[in-house]
Motif scaffolding. Structure first.
Motif, PDB file in Angstrom:
ATOM      1  N   ASP A  29       0.890  -1.655   0.319  1.00  0.00           N
ATOM      2  CA  ASP A  29      -0.386   0.220   0.021  1.00  0.00           C
ATOM      3  C   ASP A  29       0.640   1.090  -0.292  1.00  0.00           C
ATOM      4  OD1 ASP A  29      -2.101  -1.548  -0.032  1.00  0.00           O
ATOM      5  OD2 ASP A  29      -1.909  -1.719   1.882  1.00  0.00           O
ATOM      6  N   ARG A  30       2.266   1.412  -0.361  1.00  0.00           N
ATOM      7  CA  ARG A  30       2.834   2.580  -0.240  1.00  0.00           C
ATOM      8  C   ARG A  30       3.786   2.974  -1.175  1.00  0.00           C
ATOM      9  NH1 ARG A  30       2.971   0.612   4.386  1.00  0.00           N
ATOM     10  NH2 ARG A  30       3.449   1.801   7.122  1.00  0.00           N
ATOM     11  N   MET A  31       3.413   2.060  -2.166  1.00  0.00           N
ATOM     12  CA  MET A  31       3.866   2.552  -3.964  1.00  0.00           C
ATOM     13  C   MET A  31       3.785   0.999  -4.720  1.00  0.00           C
ATOM     14  SD  MET A  31       7.848   0.682  -3.307  1.00  0.00           S
ATOM     15  CE  MET A  31       7.867   1.311  -1.994  1.00  0.00           C
ATOM     16  N   ASN A  32       3.733   1.740  -6.036  1.00  0.00           N
ATOM     17  CA  ASN A  32       3.256   1.383  -6.605  1.00  0.00           C
ATOM     18  C   ASN A  32       4.372   0.006  -7.453  1.00  0.00           C
ATOM     19  OD1 ASN A  32       6.152   1.421  -8.658  1.00  0.00           O
ATOM     20  ND2 ASN A  32       4.845   3.064  -9.033  1.00  0.00           N
ATOM     21  N   ARG A  33       3.136  -0.923  -7.994  1.00  0.00           N
ATOM     22  CA  ARG A  33       4.043  -2.380  -8.632  1.00  0.00           C
ATOM     23  C   ARG A  33       6.175  -2.726  -8.734  1.00  0.00           C
ATOM     24  NH1 ARG A  33       4.685  -6.620 -12.547  1.00  0.00           N
ATOM     25  NH2 ARG A  33       4.593  -8.411 -11.553  1.00  0.00           N
ATOM     26  N   GLN A  34       5.792  -1.631 -10.172  1.00  0.00           N
ATOM     27  CA  GLN A  34       6.815  -1.661 -10.260  1.00  0.00           C
ATOM     28  C   GLN A  34       8.284  -1.906  -9.261  1.00  0.00           C
ATOM     29  OE1 GLN A  34       7.315   0.399 -13.959  1.00  0.00           O
ATOM     30  NE2 GLN A  34       9.715  -0.035 -14.125  1.00  0.00           N
ATOM     31  N   ASP A  35       8.018  -0.358  -8.616  1.00  0.00           N
ATOM     32  CA  ASP A  35       8.907   0.210  -7.556  1.00  0.00           C
ATOM     33  C   ASP A  35       9.179  -0.398  -6.112  1.00  0.00           C
ATOM     34  OD1 ASP A  35       9.403   1.956  -9.216  1.00  0.00           O
ATOM     35  OD2 ASP A  35       7.604   3.428  -7.560  1.00  0.00           O
ATOM     36  N   ARG A  36       8.035  -1.490  -6.350  1.00  0.00           N
ATOM     37  CA  ARG A  36       7.835  -2.447  -4.909  1.00  0.00           C
ATOM     38  C   ARG A  36       8.814  -3.902  -5.888  1.00  0.00           C
ATOM     39  NH1 ARG A  36       2.379  -2.737  -4.891  1.00  0.00           N
ATOM     40  NH2 ARG A  36       2.742  -4.577  -6.537  1.00  0.00           N
ATOM     41  N   LEU A  37       8.411  -4.427  -6.524  1.00  0.00           N
ATOM     42  CA  LEU A  37       9.390  -5.120  -7.594  1.00  0.00           C
ATOM     43  C   LEU A  37      10.798  -5.352  -7.300  1.00  0.00           C
ATOM     44  CD1 LEU A  37       7.351  -6.345 -10.237  1.00  0.00           C
ATOM     45  CD2 LEU A  37       7.155  -7.389  -8.207  1.00  0.00           C
ATOM     46  N   THR A  38      11.220  -3.672  -7.725  1.00  0.00           N
ATOM     47  CA  THR A  38      13.514  -3.492  -7.862  1.00  0.00           C
ATOM     48  C   THR A  38      13.274  -3.025  -6.549  1.00  0.00           C
ATOM     49  OG1 THR A  38      12.137  -1.740  -9.496  1.00  0.00           O
ATOM     50  CG2 THR A  38      13.803  -1.180  -8.556  1.00  0.00           C
ATOM     51  N   ILE A  39      12.378  -2.617  -5.192  1.00  0.00           N
ATOM     52  CA  ILE A  39      13.225  -3.161  -4.352  1.00  0.00           C
ATOM     53  C   ILE A  39      12.763  -4.250  -3.822  1.00  0.00           C
ATOM     54  CG2 ILE A  39      12.406  -2.648  -1.967  1.00  0.00           C
ATOM     55  CD1 ILE A  39      11.368   0.713  -2.453  1.00  0.00           C
TER      56      ILE A  39
END
Length: 97
Positions: A29-39
């Motif tokens: 719930d804190r960021m979009n999918r692409q950024d989440r997957l990058t992390i």
């Protein structure tokens, strides 16, 4: 000089996957999918780098547990607000900037 990446046993990979899944759920719930997957990919890469530093041909469950113990717990992502879309995983012994 490059360090050879060890293979990871099935039970050890399950531990890695569980840690990454928890981190992804925390970030949901804190960021979009692409950024989440990058992390999540960055954390996975760091785990494999730390396993390679152990100098084993096959990383056991115990090797993975030792590496995971060096990282911030997944709950640390709850308090880290995303700075410019980056939340980094740091070894627990490293001071936070």
């Amino acid at each position: 000089m490059s360090i050879a990446m060890p293979t990871v046993s099935t039970s050890a990979q399950a531990l890695i996957d569980a840690r990454l899944d928890v981190i992804e759920r925390i970030l949901m719930d804190r960021m979009n999918r692409q950024d989440r997957l990058t992390i999540v990919r960055e954390v996975e890469s760091q785990i494999h780098d730390l396993l390679a530093e152990r100098g084993v041909d096959e990383a056991s469950r115990e090797d993975v547990l030792a590496v995971l113990a060096r990282l911030d717990p997944p709950e640390a992502y709850l308090s880290d607000e995303v700075e410019g879309l980056r939340v980094s995983s740091r070894p627990a012994s490293s001071p936070r900037p």
